[in-house]
Motif scaffolding. Structure first.
Motif, PDB file in Angstrom:
ATOM      1  N   LEU A 147      52.193  39.814  40.820  1.00  0.00           N
ATOM      2  CA  LEU A 147      51.133  40.659  41.348  1.00  0.00           C
ATOM      3  C   LEU A 147      50.561  40.032  42.615  1.00  0.00           C
ATOM      4  N   SER A 148      50.076  40.878  43.509  1.00  0.00           N
ATOM      5  CA  SER A 148      49.614  40.418  44.828  1.00  0.00           C
ATOM      6  C   SER A 148      48.306  41.114  45.182  1.00  0.00           C
ATOM      7  N   SER A 149      47.278  40.836  44.420  1.00  0.00           N
ATOM      8  CA  SER A 149      46.015  41.546  44.613  1.00  0.00           C
ATOM      9  C   SER A 149      45.387  41.273  45.973  1.00  0.00           C
ATOM     10  N   GLU A 150      45.748  40.160  46.598  1.00  0.00           N
ATOM     11  CA  GLU A 150      45.170  39.830  47.901  1.00  0.00           C
ATOM     12  C   GLU A 150      45.557  40.827  48.992  1.00  0.00           C
ATOM     13  N   VAL A 151      46.598  41.639  48.750  1.00  0.00           N
ATOM     14  CA  VAL A 151      47.078  42.574  49.767  1.00  0.00           C
ATOM     15  C   VAL A 151      46.371  43.935  49.696  1.00  0.00           C
ATOM     16  N   VAL A 152      45.549  44.149  48.660  1.00  0.00           N
ATOM     17  CA  VAL A 152      44.967  45.482  48.438  1.00  0.00           C
ATOM     18  C   VAL A 152      44.162  45.961  49.638  1.00  0.00           C
TER      19      VAL A 152
END
Length: 235
Positions: A147-152
């Motif tokens: 998961l890559s929540s920093e890209v949201v």
């Protein structure tokens, strides 16, 4: 004969989200990771770069493909179809028929800011929520690639800068719009349908934004039928 299929994933997950559907699909397929996601985590996200990834995957499959996207993937699919109509033989756009410039976008911007403050916490919350919403293989596929929540935040900025209705109107090919009846992102589906040169709308009763993935066998059949529809006739 079936047209190859390129699957496009949603925000903060990766191409692995499509694994249960791809395992049942007859057509050849690919599911690349968009910039800032999965194996491309850390790369900056913008719409042009995302469309470039999809276009490259299509080229790798022979130069023409059916594009299938859900949520962010649907918006990217629409943008790719407008930019590269020669590559996109048809489009299945799921869970992406809400105008991105309306007030609900503010909630997504807030979510992006919160995720950027503590991406690790946001990833843990996302894993929990995804497993609850999609028990079993479908939920595990959503988180398998990381998961890559920093890209949201970057994703929200990119999506809200686009005009998907204009993009659909510019695309001459066949479009299938697919929404769960409980999906909040179906709000403007009739306007999206009217924008299509050759489009139709399919509802999945009782399904929400992500739970449209709960029946991979149905989706595989639907996508295989679409891939055959847009495939050129032999000879």
């Amino acid at each position: 004969m079936s047209m190859p299929v390129v699957f496009v994933h949603g925000t903060r997950v990766s191409g692995t989200m499509w694994s249960p559907v791809r395992a049942l699909l007859r057509a050849p397929s690919a599911a690349p990771d968009l910039p800032g996601h999965g194996r491309r985590r850390g790369l900056p996200y913008d719409t042009e770069a995302a469309c470039g990834v999809v276009a490259e995957a299509i080229e790798d499959l022979g130069g023409r493909a059916l594009v299938v996207g859900l949520s962010l993937g649907g918006y990217v699919g629409i943008a790719t179809a407008a930019r590269h109509p020669d590559l996109v033989a048809g489009l299945v756009a799921m869970g992406c028929t809400a105008r991105p410039d309306v007030p609900w976008a503010r909630a997504y911007r807030l979510a992006g800011r919160l995720a950027a403050r503590d991406p690790a916490l946001a990833d843990r919350v996302s894993r929990f929520v995804l497993r609850r919403m999609l028990p079993g293989a479908a939920g595990e596929a959503m988180i398998e690639g990381g998961l890559s929540s920093e890209v949201v935040a970057s994703v929200v900025a990119a999506v809200t800068a686009e005009d998907p209705l204009a993009s659909l109107a510019a695309y001459p090919g066949r479009v299938w719009l697919v929404n769960g009846t409980r999906d909040h992102l179906r709000a403007d589906e009739q306007a999206f349908l009217r924008a299509c040169a050759d489009g139709n709308l399919t509802h999945l009763p009782g399904r929400g934004h992500l739970t449209v993935l709960a029946d991979p066998a149905w989706l595989a059949r639907f996508i295989d039928d679409a891939a055959r529809t847009v495939a050129p006739c032999p000879g």
